[in-house]
Scaffold this motif. Structure first.
Motif, PDB file in Angstrom:
ATOM      1  N   THR A   1       8.646  -5.280  -9.322  1.00 59.00           N
ATOM      2  CA  THR A   1       9.117  -3.899  -9.348  1.00 59.00           C
ATOM      3  C   THR A   1      10.127  -3.671  -8.235  1.00 59.00           C
ATOM      4  OG1 THR A   1       7.224  -3.289  -7.964  1.00 59.00           O
ATOM      5  CG2 THR A   1       6.984  -2.975 -10.342  1.00 59.00           C
ATOM      6  N   LEU A   2      11.080  -2.783  -8.481  1.00 64.40           N
ATOM      7  CA  LEU A   2      12.044  -2.373  -7.465  1.00 64.40           C
ATOM      8  C   LEU A   2      11.908  -0.864  -7.272  1.00 64.40           C
ATOM      9  CD1 LEU A   2      15.284  -4.313  -8.578  1.00 64.40           C
ATOM     10  CD2 LEU A   2      13.613  -4.990  -6.846  1.00 64.40           C
ATOM     11  N   PHE A   3      12.052  -0.436  -6.036  1.00 61.02           N
ATOM     12  CA  PHE A   3      11.963   0.989  -5.711  1.00 61.02           C
ATOM     13  C   PHE A   3      13.269   1.403  -5.041  1.00 61.02           C
ATOM     14  CE2 PHE A   3       7.704  -0.600  -6.126  1.00 61.02           C
ATOM     15  CZ  PHE A   3       6.992   0.429  -6.731  1.00 61.02           C
ATOM     16  N   GLU A   4      14.345   1.366  -5.813  1.00 64.50           N
ATOM     17  CA  GLU A   4      15.676   1.634  -5.263  1.00 64.50           C
ATOM     18  C   GLU A   4      16.010   3.120  -5.227  1.00 64.50           C
ATOM     19  OE1 GLU A   4      17.786  -2.602  -6.457  1.00 64.50           O
ATOM     20  OE2 GLU A   4      18.173  -0.848  -7.713  1.00 64.50           O
ATOM     21  N   GLU A   5      15.310   3.914  -5.999  1.00 65.64           N
ATOM     22  CA  GLU A   5      15.525   5.361  -6.023  1.00 65.64           C
ATOM     23  C   GLU A   5      14.174   6.027  -5.796  1.00 65.64           C
ATOM     24  OE1 GLU A   5      17.213   6.132  -9.818  1.00 65.64           O
ATOM     25  OE2 GLU A   5      18.835   4.686  -9.544  1.00 65.64           O
ATOM     26  N   PRO A   6      13.922   6.564  -4.600  1.00 64.77           N
ATOM     27  CA  PRO A   6      12.605   7.126  -4.284  1.00 64.77           C
ATOM     28  C   PRO A   6      12.177   8.194  -5.288  1.00 64.77           C
ATOM     29  CG  PRO A   6      13.953   6.943  -2.317  1.00 64.77           C
ATOM     30  CD  PRO A   6      14.860   6.644  -3.475  1.00 64.77           C
ATOM     31  N   SER A   7      10.991   8.008  -5.847  1.00 64.03           N
ATOM     32  CA  SER A   7      10.445   8.949  -6.819  1.00 64.03           C
ATOM     33  C   SER A   7       8.931   8.748  -6.856  1.00 64.03           C
ATOM     34  CB  SER A   7      11.041   8.691  -8.206  1.00 64.03           C
ATOM     35  OG  SER A   7      10.460   9.542  -9.177  1.00 64.03           O
ATOM     36  N   SER A   8       8.204   9.835  -6.948  1.00 67.93           N
ATOM     37  CA  SER A   8       6.753   9.710  -6.963  1.00 67.93           C
ATOM     38  C   SER A   8       6.116  10.874  -7.711  1.00 67.93           C
ATOM     39  CB  SER A   8       6.200   9.641  -5.531  1.00 67.93           C
ATOM     40  OG  SER A   8       6.447  10.861  -4.852  1.00 67.93           O
ATOM     41  N   PHE A   9       4.831  10.750  -7.971  1.00 67.54           N
ATOM     42  CA  PHE A   9       4.068  11.819  -8.599  1.00 67.54           C
ATOM     43  C   PHE A   9       2.651  11.737  -8.052  1.00 67.54           C
ATOM     44  CE2 PHE A   9       3.814   8.049 -11.211  1.00 67.54           C
ATOM     45  CZ  PHE A   9       2.487   7.971 -11.601  1.00 67.54           C
ATOM     46  N   VAL A  10       1.863  12.758  -8.310  1.00 65.71           N
ATOM     47  CA  VAL A  10       0.487  12.794  -7.827  1.00 65.71           C
ATOM     48  C   VAL A  10      -0.451  12.503  -8.987  1.00 65.71           C
ATOM     49  CG1 VAL A  10      -1.326  14.183  -6.779  1.00 65.71           C
ATOM     50  CG2 VAL A  10       1.034  14.412  -5.992  1.00 65.71           C
ATOM     51  N   SER A  11      -1.335  11.545  -8.797  1.00 64.04           N
ATOM     52  CA  SER A  11      -2.312  11.181  -9.819  1.00 64.04           C
ATOM     53  C   SER A  11      -3.691  11.147  -9.176  1.00 64.04           C
ATOM     54  CB  SER A  11      -1.985   9.812 -10.423  1.00 64.04           C
ATOM     55  OG  SER A  11      -3.013   9.377 -11.282  1.00 64.04           O
ATOM     56  N   ARG A  12      -4.592  11.983  -9.654  1.00 61.51           N
ATOM     57  CA  ARG A  12      -5.954  12.041  -9.127  1.00 61.51           C
ATOM     58  C   ARG A  12      -5.968  12.199  -7.603  1.00 61.51           C
ATOM     59  NH1 ARG A  12      -9.693  10.196 -13.200  1.00 61.51           N
ATOM     60  NH2 ARG A  12      -8.522   9.658 -15.075  1.00 61.51           N
ATOM     61  N   GLY A  13      -5.057  13.046  -7.123  1.00 62.67           N
ATOM     62  CA  GLY A  13      -4.990  13.364  -5.709  1.00 62.67           C
ATOM     63  C   GLY A  13      -4.265  12.348  -4.851  1.00 62.67           C
TER      64      GLY A  13
ATOM     65  N   PRO B   1       0.807  -1.227   0.000  1.00 62.23           N
ATOM     66  CA  PRO B   1       0.000   0.000   0.000  1.00 62.23           C
ATOM     67  C   PRO B   1       0.841   1.279   0.000  1.00 62.23           C
ATOM     68  CG  PRO B   1      -0.840  -1.573   1.614  1.00 62.23           C
ATOM     69  CD  PRO B   1       0.491  -2.097   1.151  1.00 62.23           C
ATOM     70  N   SER B   2       2.063   1.211   0.543  1.00 65.94           N
ATOM     71  CA  SER B   2       2.885   2.422   0.633  1.00 65.94           C
ATOM     72  C   SER B   2       3.342   2.917  -0.730  1.00 65.94           C
ATOM     73  CB  SER B   2       4.108   2.174   1.537  1.00 65.94           C
ATOM     74  OG  SER B   2       5.035   1.297   0.908  1.00 65.94           O
ATOM     75  N   VAL B   3       3.382   2.037  -1.726  1.00 61.63           N
ATOM     76  CA  VAL B   3       3.767   2.445  -3.082  1.00 61.63           C
ATOM     77  C   VAL B   3       2.606   2.299  -4.062  1.00 61.63           C
ATOM     78  CG1 VAL B   3       6.215   1.968  -2.751  1.00 61.63           C
ATOM     79  CG2 VAL B   3       4.733   0.142  -3.620  1.00 61.63           C
ATOM     80  N   ARG B   4       1.468   1.791  -3.567  1.00 57.53           N
ATOM     81  CA  ARG B   4       0.271   1.575  -4.383  1.00 57.53           C
ATOM     82  C   ARG B   4       0.561   0.676  -5.594  1.00 57.53           C
ATOM     83  NH1 ARG B   4      -3.512   5.239  -2.369  1.00 57.53           N
ATOM     84  NH2 ARG B   4      -2.630   7.156  -1.493  1.00 57.53           N
ATOM     85  N   ALA B   5       1.352  -0.344  -5.374  1.00 53.76           N
ATOM     86  CA  ALA B   5       1.697  -1.279  -6.453  1.00 53.76           C
ATOM     87  C   ALA B   5       2.105  -2.611  -5.846  1.00 53.76           C
ATOM     88  CB  ALA B   5       2.837  -0.726  -7.306  1.00 53.76           C
ATOM     89  N   SER B   6       2.103  -3.644  -6.671  1.00 53.34           N
ATOM     90  CA  SER B   6       2.572  -4.951  -6.223  1.00 53.34           C
ATOM     91  C   SER B   6       4.081  -5.035  -6.402  1.00 53.34           C
ATOM     92  CB  SER B   6       1.889  -6.068  -7.024  1.00 53.34           C
ATOM     93  OG  SER B   6       0.534  -6.182  -6.647  1.00 53.34           O
ATOM     94  N   LEU B   7       4.753  -5.532  -5.383  1.00 53.82           N
ATOM     95  CA  LEU B   7       6.204  -5.714  -5.466  1.00 53.82           C
ATOM     96  C   LEU B   7       6.531  -6.895  -6.361  1.00 53.82           C
ATOM     97  CD1 LEU B   7       7.165  -5.050  -1.745  1.00 53.82           C
ATOM     98  CD2 LEU B   7       6.988  -3.431  -3.664  1.00 53.82           C
ATOM     99  N   TRP B   8       5.604  -7.845  -6.438  1.00 57.17           N
ATOM    100  CA  TRP B   8       5.732  -8.936  -7.409  1.00 57.17           C
ATOM    101  C   TRP B   8       4.374  -9.562  -7.682  1.00 57.17           C
ATOM    102  CZ3 TRP B   8       3.883 -13.339  -5.279  1.00 57.17           C
ATOM    103  CH2 TRP B   8       4.076 -13.577  -3.917  1.00 57.17           C
ATOM    104  N   VAL B   9       4.265 -10.146  -8.862  1.00 57.85           N
ATOM    105  CA  VAL B   9       3.104 -10.927  -9.273  1.00 57.85           C
ATOM    106  C   VAL B   9       3.634 -12.246  -9.816  1.00 57.85           C
ATOM    107  CG1 VAL B   9       1.202 -11.117 -10.919  1.00 57.85           C
ATOM    108  CG2 VAL B   9       1.653  -8.931  -9.797  1.00 57.85           C
ATOM    109  N   ALA B  10       3.132 -13.368  -9.325  1.00 58.84           N
ATOM    110  CA  ALA B  10       3.597 -14.689  -9.761  1.00 58.84           C
ATOM    111  C   ALA B  10       2.436 -15.455 -10.376  1.00 58.84           C
ATOM    112  CB  ALA B  10       4.165 -15.465  -8.572  1.00 58.84           C
TER     113      ALA B  10
ATOM    114  N   GLY C   1      -5.576   8.749 -18.494  1.00 56.21           N
ATOM    115  CA  GLY C   1      -4.714   9.873 -18.172  1.00 56.21           C
ATOM    116  C   GLY C   1      -4.193   9.856 -16.747  1.00 56.21           C
ATOM    117  N   SER C   2      -4.397   8.736 -16.027  1.00 56.86           N
ATOM    118  CA  SER C   2      -3.983   8.689 -14.624  1.00 56.86           C
ATOM    119  C   SER C   2      -2.463   8.725 -14.470  1.00 56.86           C
ATOM    120  CB  SER C   2      -4.556   7.443 -13.952  1.00 56.86           C
ATOM    121  OG  SER C   2      -4.230   6.267 -14.664  1.00 56.86           O
ATOM    122  N   TYR C   3      -1.740   8.130 -15.394  1.00 58.23           N
ATOM    123  CA  TYR C   3      -0.281   8.187 -15.375  1.00 58.23           C
ATOM    124  C   TYR C   3       0.165   9.143 -16.474  1.00 58.23           C
ATOM    125  CZ  TYR C   3      -0.221   3.921 -12.469  1.00 58.23           C
ATOM    126  OH  TYR C   3      -0.396   3.003 -11.479  1.00 58.23           O
ATOM    127  N   ASN C   4       0.067  10.433 -16.199  1.00 58.18           N
ATOM    128  CA  ASN C   4       0.391  11.430 -17.210  1.00 58.18           C
ATOM    129  C   ASN C   4       1.871  11.406 -17.570  1.00 58.18           C
ATOM    130  OD1 ASN C   4      -2.230  12.494 -17.448  1.00 58.18           O
ATOM    131  ND2 ASN C   4      -1.939  13.731 -15.613  1.00 58.18           N
TER     132      ASN C   4
END
Length: 217
Positions: free
Chosen positions: A119-131, A7-16, A52-55
């Motif tokens: 997915t790997l999140f080795e370099e913190p980066s984010s954006f705002v999408s629909r709030g 939930p902290s990244v709003r994505a799955s770290l892996w899908v098998a 357009g959620s991921y502009n």
């Protein structure tokens, strides 16, 4: 398929997921599917995936590809859940990543092909999408494992000779500067070291280390 959603990244770290011929043909039509929330996860911790959620330079990238679940419309629809989607560089998604997805389907055999996408999140980066703040993965990867001849009729756990199993991984920087496919090749053990996860736990412990060090399928 199975996923590890963060939930902290709003994505799955892996899908098998398993991949077999029965999954890649059928009535499923992606034109009848819509991006949306996974009913098994609270809506507020998922990314809102409207048009357009991921502009910018990012596509709504599938971890489990829709084309790998054509067997029914319901199963294809599930690949459009937010728990299976991450912001993926558009050039990567439409070029080298798409080629790896095609090559993965070419590896289907009578025995099951086992796939992990993460997915790997080795370099913190984010954006705002629909709030909502959305974390941008620094890398994405795909792991493949199957029996070598593809027709053993055995489960992976039954195999005690590492030469009977083959495995490979692909790791891409999530950017338009992603390397070519041949330079993206890695071993499963490399991805385990970087992600902190242990994959393919159904491997016989006697062969796991040798199999996970392979880089050729």
């Amino acid at each position: 398929y199975t996923y590890c959603f963060d939930p902290s990244v709003r994505a799955s770290l892996w899908v098998a997921y398993p991949l077999h011929k029965c999954y890649t043909s059928g009535e499923g039509n992606r034109n009848n599917s819509s991006f949306g929330y996974d009913p098994k996860v609270d809506d507020e911790v998922q990314a809102a995936l409207g048009r357009g959620s991921y502009n910018g330079w990012y596509d709504r990238g599938h971890q489990l590809p829709a084309a790998d679940r054509k067997c029914s419309q319901q199963m294809m629809d599930q690949t459009f859940y937010a728990t299976n989607i991450f912001p993926q560089n558009a050039r990567l998604n439409q070029q080298n990543w798409a080629r790896v997805e095609d090559a993965t389907r070419d590896c289907i055999c009578s025995d099951t092909l086992y796939v992990v996408v993460g997915t790997l999140f080795e370099e913190p980066s984010s954006f705002v999408s629909r709030g909502r703040h959305i974390a941008r993965p620094s890398h994405c990867y795909k792991l493949l494992l199957r029996t070598r001849n593809g027709e053993t009729g055995k489960s992976i756990s039954e195999i005690t000779d590492p030469s009977e199993i083959k495995a490979i991984g692909f790791l891409f920087e999530n950017s338009s500067n992603a390397v070519s496919i041949d330079k993206a090749v890695v071993s499963i053990e490399e991805i385990e070291a970087r992600s902190g996860f242990t994959f393919y736990r159904n491997l016989n412990p006697a062969v796991a280390e040798q199999v996970k060090s392979q880089k050729k399928l």
